[in-house]
Write a protein that holds these residues in place. Sequence first.
Motif, mmCIF file in Angstrom:
data_model
loop_
_atom_site.group_PDB
_atom_site.id
_atom_site.type_symbol
_atom_site.label_atom_id
_atom_site.label_comp_id
_atom_site.label_asym_id
_atom_site.label_seq_id
_atom_site.Cartn_x
_atom_site.Cartn_y
_atom_site.Cartn_z
ATOM 1 N N LYS B 71 0.827 -1.211 0.000
ATOM 2 C CA LYS B 71 0.000 0.000 0.000
ATOM 3 C C LYS B 71 0.856 1.252 0.000
ATOM 4 O O LYS B 71 0.514 2.253 -0.636
ATOM 5 C CB LYS B 71 -0.944 -0.004 1.205
ATOM 6 N N GLY B 75 0.655 3.876 -2.959
ATOM 7 C CA GLY B 75 0.086 5.169 -2.573
ATOM 8 C C GLY B 75 -1.310 5.101 -1.995
ATOM 9 O O GLY B 75 -2.045 6.081 -2.016
ATOM 10 N N LEU B 76 -1.686 3.946 -1.471
ATOM 11 C CA LEU B 76 -3.050 3.800 -0.947
ATOM 12 C C LEU B 76 -3.159 4.124 0.537
ATOM 13 O O LEU B 76 -4.249 4.069 1.099
ATOM 14 C CB LEU B 76 -3.549 2.372 -1.170
ATOM 15 N N SER B 79 -5.816 6.791 2.181
ATOM 16 C CA SER B 79 -7.223 6.421 2.316
ATOM 17 C C SER B 79 -7.457 5.554 3.547
ATOM 18 O O SER B 79 -8.585 5.251 3.892
ATOM 19 C CB SER B 79 -7.718 5.712 1.056
ATOM 20 N N GLU B 80 -6.380 5.112 4.196
ATOM 21 C CA GLU B 80 -6.546 4.308 5.413
ATOM 22 C C GLU B 80 -5.905 5.005 6.614
ATOM 23 O O GLU B 80 -5.523 4.359 7.578
ATOM 24 C CB GLU B 80 -5.916 2.929 5.213
ATOM 25 N N ALA B 101 -1.755 8.229 -5.709
ATOM 26 C CA ALA B 101 -1.957 6.859 -6.187
ATOM 27 C C ALA B 101 -2.220 6.794 -7.693
ATOM 28 O O ALA B 101 -1.643 5.954 -8.392
ATOM 29 C CB ALA B 101 -3.107 6.213 -5.417
ATOM 30 N N ALA B 102 -3.064 7.689 -8.193
ATOM 31 C CA ALA B 102 -3.420 7.644 -9.612
ATOM 32 C C ALA B 102 -2.188 7.886 -10.488
ATOM 33 O O ALA B 102 -1.989 7.214 -11.498
ATOM 34 C CB ALA B 102 -4.493 8.692 -9.900
#
Lengths: 290, 287
Positions: B71, B75-76, B79-80, B101-102
């Motif tokens: 993650k 780049g996730l 969101s957490e 992330a995109a």
Amino acid sequence: MSTFLNLLVYGLADGAILALAALGFVLIYKATSVINFAQGEFLLVGAYMFYTAFVVLGLPLVAAVLVGVVVATLIGVLVERFILRPMIGEDPISIIMVTIGLSMLLKALVQMFYGTSPKSQPAILPRSSVEFLGATVPLNRLLVILIAAVVLTAFTIFFRRSRHGIAMRAVADDQQAAMTMGISVRRIFALAWVLAAVSALIAGVLLADISAVDQNLAGFGLMVFPVVILGGLDSVPGTIVGGLIIGLLTQFVSGYQDPGLATVVPYVVLVLILLVRPYGLFGETRIERV
Amino acid sequence: MSTATGTPSPGTSGALVPGGGPGAALLSLNNVEVIYDDVILVLRGLSLTVAEGQIVALLGSNGAGKSTTLKAVSGLLPSEHGEVTDGTISFRGEDITRVDAAQRVTRGMSLCMEGRHVFEHLSVAENLVAGAYTRSGKESAEDLDKVYEFFPKLADMRARIAGYLSGGEQQMLAIGRALMARPTLLMLDEPSLGLAPLLVQEIFGYIKRLNTETGLTVLVIEQNARRALEVADHGYIMEQGRIVLEGPAAELRENPDVKEFYLGLGEEGGRKSYRDVKHYKRRKRWL
């Protein structure tokens, strides 16, 4: 027979506009899980923006529509960016309160700038009637049905075929997985609000043309709730079917029974459908693999 | 073989020199520290390198921080409520620690999340189109054919709703969808999760084929260490948020510690008493 046909056309026209208004509501709910209580006010604002461009500024019809679309897009982006985005992750009740606040704000702004009296706007759609299967039906209602059908079809194709449409449905399905595909969730949220504002604008302009440019436009937006509950909160085809059912039902009750009763019928349907089928006719069934 | 203690230096094996061409470091993490919710320290100075054209396996028990590592790379974390608080992540020689992330997908990395995460209400074909979001229409049409060619099963069920596919089919779809972004680095988080042994073999067969046929670099997380080390070129073993062991997969397979902890074998190849394993593990942790 003539009454029946007339009621049918009136009902379908109302239903088509309802479907357009409800489409925006469903888009926002599906993509961002926000229940937008300001959808009716989007209709109101849309109709007044068009009125401003068409009557006040005296722009030609096509230009006025374009101006309306641009302003609606802008409103959608601004509302998402400055009102809803800071609320991401907050309690659903707080978010609902925010959209109720937004609805009051929009309504108050319209009253502030335009006053409360109805505005006169020259008819866009022809006021004449046509002979149709032995009945005289108003041409403008038929055109409303046609325009709404074209717009709804365009939206459906957008969701089925286009990259962004599929990305929107992907975000509605699984936000994290969508992020791993390089889909910007924020941009999709903004897109949902923009599409909702634009579909509301079209609905608002059509509705204003067959009724009047006044405050009651927002009240019509309240009928979105029976439509989306009936169709299923997260179903695009559901809004079309739900809109047509509610539109026809109110017209038939009003024509054959009593106009007063007709205003209550949608909410009776709302309660019944919640009792019998809370997910609505086309509500998404949760796919569970065991 | 190098047994890392404290903060291991990246690229310990000789082949991993920066620069272009196969064997060069495609992805490297340097002393990465990840904290969730401002308090929970999950990665404590993790360093690892993925060389171009290799399959790298990241092994470790539950809660070691394997998924967090992926993650962080993709780049996730935001969101957490997670954050890379220290260290750098670089991809193709560029620092991507703060890239969103995109953007990372556009630059050529693709993650297949744990638990498959297919878009359940979309058809197989729509899932694949969603995977190609960052690419142009023409390119993605070509890629679609390639994915169908690679996974003939998916081609047969392109109109089916993804939520109703079997687990193995969903995993193929998830991999196919990740490939649609035309990645140079494919990251897989437990592709064997919840699949029957035969299917696990099939999925790993596909991963190996992707690597040999297209030169795709793969970073794979696995609980099934035996299977992962069979296909991998290089392996890292994580414990408590850091790398404790690394080396070429062939060496790891023969390493007595790995045999004992992850392959469940004693030094002579027979099974060991669980009590001894536990005792030994406790001692290892204090190292």
